[in-house]
Design an enzyme around this catalytic site. Sequence first.
Site, PDB file in Angstrom:
ATOM      1  N   SER A  63       0.786  -1.194  -0.097  1.00 50.52           N
ATOM      2  CA  SER A  63      -0.049   0.130  -0.011  1.00 50.52           C
ATOM      3  C   SER A  63       0.867   1.573  -0.017  1.00 50.52           C
ATOM      4  O   SER A  63       0.163   2.436  -0.056  1.00 50.52           O
ATOM      5  CB  SER A  63      -0.907   0.026   1.099  1.00 50.52           C
ATOM      6  N   LYS A  66       0.476   3.657  -2.858  1.00 51.49           N
ATOM      7  CA  LYS A  66      -0.755   4.430  -3.304  1.00 51.49           C
ATOM      8  C   LYS A  66      -0.434   5.840  -3.482  1.00 51.49           C
ATOM      9  O   LYS A  66      -0.840   6.471  -4.188  1.00 51.49           O
ATOM     10  CB  LYS A  66      -1.710   3.938  -2.147  1.00 51.49           C
ATOM     11  N   TYR A 191      -2.747  -2.539 -10.269  1.00 49.01           N
ATOM     12  CA  TYR A 191      -2.488  -2.414  -8.818  1.00 49.01           C
ATOM     13  C   TYR A 191      -2.324  -3.708  -8.518  1.00 49.01           C
ATOM     14  O   TYR A 191      -1.294  -3.380  -7.483  1.00 49.01           O
ATOM     15  CB  TYR A 191      -4.063  -2.453  -8.546  1.00 49.01           C
ATOM     16  N   TYR A 242      -3.964   3.463   7.872  1.00 49.81           N
ATOM     17  CA  TYR A 242      -5.142   2.952   7.802  1.00 49.81           C
ATOM     18  C   TYR A 242      -6.218   3.340   8.886  1.00 49.81           C
ATOM     19  O   TYR A 242      -6.143   4.539   8.963  1.00 49.81           O
ATOM     20  CB  TYR A 242      -4.951   1.490   8.038  1.00 49.81           C
ATOM     21  N   VAL A 260       1.247  -3.682   4.091  1.00 53.09           N
ATOM     22  CA  VAL A 260       1.061  -5.044   4.889  1.00 53.09           C
ATOM     23  C   VAL A 260       2.658  -5.802   4.671  1.00 53.09           C
ATOM     24  O   VAL A 260       2.568  -6.775   5.232  1.00 53.09           O
ATOM     25  CB  VAL A 260       0.024  -5.823   4.426  1.00 53.09           C
TER      26      VAL A 260
END
Length: 306
Positions: A63, A66, A191, A242, A260
Amino acid sequence: MIDSDILCDLILANKHKCKGGEVADYIPGLKNANRESFGVCLIDSNREVHCAGDYEEKFTIQSISKPLVLMLAILDNGEDFVFSKIGMEPTGDAFNSIQKLETSNLRKPFNPMINAGAIAVSSMISGASAEEKFNRVLDFIRKISENPTLDYDEEIYLGEKETGNRNRSMAYFMKNDGVIEGDVEEALDVYFRQCSIRVSAQDLARIGLFLANNGVTSSGERVVSEHTTRIVKSLMVTCGMYDGSGEFAVRVGIPAKSGVGGGILSLVPGRMGIGVYGPALDPKGNSIGGYAILEDLSKILSLSIF
């Protein structure tokens, strides 16, 4: 000023906390990580590099990609288009939650740092095919990390693709609602590949410094505008950790984005970039050791931007 001995001391002081976390196992390949791996790298505004522990160990970016892909999407489409499809608000939900896509009046992902928002962002990358789009993503991350050797992990990518049913369901839901305009499978492929890019804590520190310097590389090249980096850093503060982002803002107080795979990308505007790695995660998906070392560093060096 920072001394590398301080980083070594912080690694030793916090290493035991890694035993209390769990390595991500829902993506094949991630479960093979050593939960006791632990490293940190800090690069200051003078380009002085300070590292300790397993700072050269490679892991998948997950992530942390992103906010980086968001910058490229803004370059390709402009801010107005990107945020006509995605919001800017924290969700308070887990990063892979799907519930607000249907229950919220917003009818679009709340922000680009959750999976739904990031998949929508990936759909906006320019290119004639999924491969061309991903290669543009990879080249962009190579440029801002100043590491032309970066590549992706084929095994992790295939595992992401095989097990990504929740992500796939989000993507088709967004296609139905007009958030994703192009081919859904192309967006998902970009992605899954971007999450599989392999980096080290030192790579993350270089990216952090790029953001700290408002989109300028060490050679003086401006890659993205100062305004775009401000958007990204603001979203990292409010949404980057998060559903633990609020607590992190209180305890650490700097822009950060976790993944993660065990990495955390962080920075202090105008001062430094910091990368940490520790694959043992807390229940919210953040590196336990990485979180702890950033909290200690923030206190010792007075890093909080608040």
